[in-house]
Write a protein that holds these residues in place. Structure first.
Motif, mmCIF file in Angstrom:
data_model
loop_
_atom_site.group_PDB
_atom_site.id
_atom_site.type_symbol
_atom_site.label_atom_id
_atom_site.label_comp_id
_atom_site.label_asym_id
_atom_site.label_seq_id
_atom_site.Cartn_x
_atom_site.Cartn_y
_atom_site.Cartn_z
ATOM 1 N N THR A 1 89.999 32.988 45.310
ATOM 2 C CA THR A 1 89.273 33.035 44.006
ATOM 3 C C THR A 1 87.609 33.741 44.007
ATOM 4 O O THR A 1 88.397 34.455 44.926
ATOM 5 C CB THR A 1 89.107 31.183 44.450
ATOM 6 N N SER A 2 87.696 34.055 43.212
ATOM 7 C CA SER A 2 86.644 35.466 42.722
ATOM 8 C C SER A 2 85.519 34.043 42.866
ATOM 9 O O SER A 2 84.563 34.565 42.008
ATOM 10 C CB SER A 2 87.069 35.989 41.577
ATOM 11 N N LEU A 3 85.079 33.192 42.612
ATOM 12 C CA LEU A 3 84.165 31.738 42.375
ATOM 13 C C LEU A 3 82.943 32.989 43.421
ATOM 14 O O LEU A 3 81.739 32.747 42.720
ATOM 15 C CB LEU A 3 84.334 30.952 43.192
ATOM 16 N N VAL A 4 82.921 33.875 44.853
ATOM 17 C CA VAL A 4 81.227 34.127 45.841
ATOM 18 C C VAL A 4 81.555 36.065 44.476
ATOM 19 O O VAL A 4 80.095 35.984 44.117
ATOM 20 C CB VAL A 4 82.681 34.665 46.740
ATOM 21 N N GLU A 5 82.356 36.055 44.062
ATOM 22 C CA GLU A 5 82.191 37.724 43.163
ATOM 23 C C GLU A 5 81.634 37.035 41.908
ATOM 24 O O GLU A 5 80.451 37.977 41.060
ATOM 25 C CB GLU A 5 83.683 38.367 42.941
ATOM 26 N N ASP B 1 78.192 30.655 47.612
ATOM 27 C CA ASP B 1 78.327 31.402 48.741
ATOM 28 C C ASP B 1 79.347 31.484 49.448
ATOM 29 O O ASP B 1 79.934 31.332 50.054
ATOM 30 C CB ASP B 1 77.544 30.121 49.610
ATOM 31 N N VAL B 2 78.944 33.082 49.935
ATOM 32 C CA VAL B 2 80.376 33.402 51.115
ATOM 33 C C VAL B 2 80.183 33.100 51.897
ATOM 34 O O VAL B 2 81.405 32.745 52.239
ATOM 35 C CB VAL B 2 79.649 35.090 50.776
ATOM 36 N N GLU B 3 78.687 32.934 52.937
ATOM 37 C CA GLU B 3 79.586 32.534 54.620
ATOM 38 C C GLU B 3 80.425 30.803 54.058
ATOM 39 O O GLU B 3 80.785 30.663 54.363
ATOM 40 C CB GLU B 3 78.711 32.005 54.672
ATOM 41 N N ARG B 4 80.063 29.895 53.560
ATOM 42 C CA ARG B 4 80.466 29.337 52.840
ATOM 43 C C ARG B 4 81.761 28.844 52.621
ATOM 44 O O ARG B 4 83.214 28.190 52.767
ATOM 45 C CB ARG B 4 80.023 28.629 52.005
ATOM 46 N N TYR B 5 82.041 29.750 51.614
ATOM 47 C CA TYR B 5 83.661 30.234 51.344
ATOM 48 C C TYR B 5 84.524 30.336 52.690
ATOM 49 O O TYR B 5 85.188 30.180 52.256
ATOM 50 C CB TYR B 5 83.458 31.325 50.365
ATOM 51 N N THR C 1 76.025 28.777 45.060
ATOM 52 C CA THR C 1 74.550 29.048 45.324
ATOM 53 C C THR C 1 73.461 28.702 44.428
ATOM 54 O O THR C 1 73.970 27.683 43.862
ATOM 55 C CB THR C 1 74.439 30.843 45.112
ATOM 56 N N GLU C 2 72.029 29.516 44.899
ATOM 57 C CA GLU C 2 70.698 28.689 43.736
ATOM 58 C C GLU C 2 71.333 29.593 42.939
ATOM 59 O O GLU C 2 70.268 29.065 41.593
ATOM 60 C CB GLU C 2 69.823 29.560 44.750
#
Length: 362
Positions: A228-232, A237-241, A332-333
């Protein structure tokens, strides 16, 4: 090759605009459902305009999908719509005559500023919106409530300087997408639509063309995981992902990770190194990849379009689709206040899927 190869000199009855491979796939599904084109009815197609993005992976998938569209009897016009500062002016200028004469316009992303600009030119009495993923759900809800068109992952409700400048065009597009005495609006969708605006025709997309054209697939043992592109987009959050993907793959024995076309190369490199998953960059939308096979007996996904589309594309096979909830702690915040509710809605409304609780990502 001439970027506009495949166009015809005739005025099209139907003019379609796409900016992504999924949009193009759903235009082909819409055409199949309405008896336009097809290998059995050559010459019955329409003109499909690709407003090409710059991303190499997206462009590659679009070119492959354009080949399929030509095989179905549709003329394809490829526009380098983002190739420099003057490209939008050239593109819109070159399309204005076709837009004014088209009787029906099909589009995949009503949130797109490009599409909204084109809508100010057309005189078409019939407007059709095909799926651009789960964003279709938000578009329909906003249209029903008379709200301005804004993507769900945009943070807050304030307009930026560019939004203020573009506001008259966006408002005009929303009015044109509202049915009236001289305008018919159809939404062709595989998404669950609960707030259909008055007067809008809702046509279900059952992926009949995909099932007729491809497969059935060879089903392999084990599981595949969908990226998924939810990080992008700044939502997760990338670390959580990364930790969630690692935990999900371990829990279900996944060996392959089908990357979303917008996922960053750096993130995918980390995924491969930290999880041992084989990273696959599909050359076609996942619905077609899965239908062609081989595909795992279980497909694991976070909330995304595929939890709605894959059960339809894979109907009649033994493949199961499972969706993993997004833990609010992963956001993320900068995530929009609407993000958690929207993602929960995507999961909660999915049919014929197995729901998985959010995996530990700490």
């Amino acid at each position: 090759m001439n970027p506009r190869a495949g166009t015809t000199g005739t005025t099209p009855h139907t003019l379609a605009f796409v900016e992504s491979p999924v949009q193009l796939l759903n235009v082909l599904e819409w055409a199949h459902a309405h008896g336009l084109g097809g290998q059995e009815t050559p010459g019955a197609g329409f003109t499909l305009v690709v407003l090409s993005p710059m991303d190499p992976m997206t462009r590659g998938q679009l070119r492959r999908m354009a080949e399929l569209a030509r095989e179905e009897g549709h003329a394809v016009r490829w526009e380098e719509a983002r190739g420099g500062t003057t490209a939008p002016f050239r593109t819109i200028g070159g399309l204005s005559r076709l837009l004014r004469r088209a009787e029906r316009v099909v589009m995949g992303d009503p949130f797109s500023r490009y599409v909204q600009l084109l809508l100010t030119i057309t005189r078409a009495r019939d407007l059709v919106v095909v799926d651009d993923g789960t964003a279709t759900m938000e578009f329909v809800a906003q249209l029903a409530r008379g709200e301005r068109l804004v993507r769900w992952h945009r943070k807050g409700g304030r307009l930026g300087p560019r939004d203020v400048l573009f506001a008259p065009v966006s408002s005009s597009a929303r009015r044109r997408l509202t049915p009236g005495e001289k305008r018919r609006v159809e939404i062709f969708s595989s998404m669950p639509i609960e707030e259909a605006p008055e007067g809008v025709t809702i046509t279900p997309n059952g992926f009949a063309w995909t099932r007729a054209r491809f497969g059935p697939p060879r089903v392999a043992k084990g599981a595949d995981l969908v990226g998924t592109s939810l990080v992008e987009t700044g939502v997760v959050d990338v670390e959580r992902y990364l930790e969630a993907v690692r935990a999900l793959a371990k829990a279900h024995g996944a060996t392959r990770y089908f990357a979303h076309r917008r996922e960053s190369t750096d993130k995918l490199h980390r995924l491969a190194g930290e999880t041992g998953l084989e990273i696959v960059r599909p050359e076609l939308p996942l619905e077609l990849i899965a239908r062609r096979g081989p595909i795992g007996r279980m497909i694991l996904s976070f909330p995304s379009t595929v939890v709605h589309t894959l059960p339809l594309a894979l109907a009649g096979t033994e493949v199961r689709v499972a969706v993993c909830d997004i833990d609010p702690a992963w956001l993320t915040e900068d995530a929009s206040p609407r993000a958690q509710g929207f993602l929960s809605g995507v999961t909660g409304t999915a049919r014929d899927v197995t729901r998985l609780s959010a995996v530990s990502a700490v």
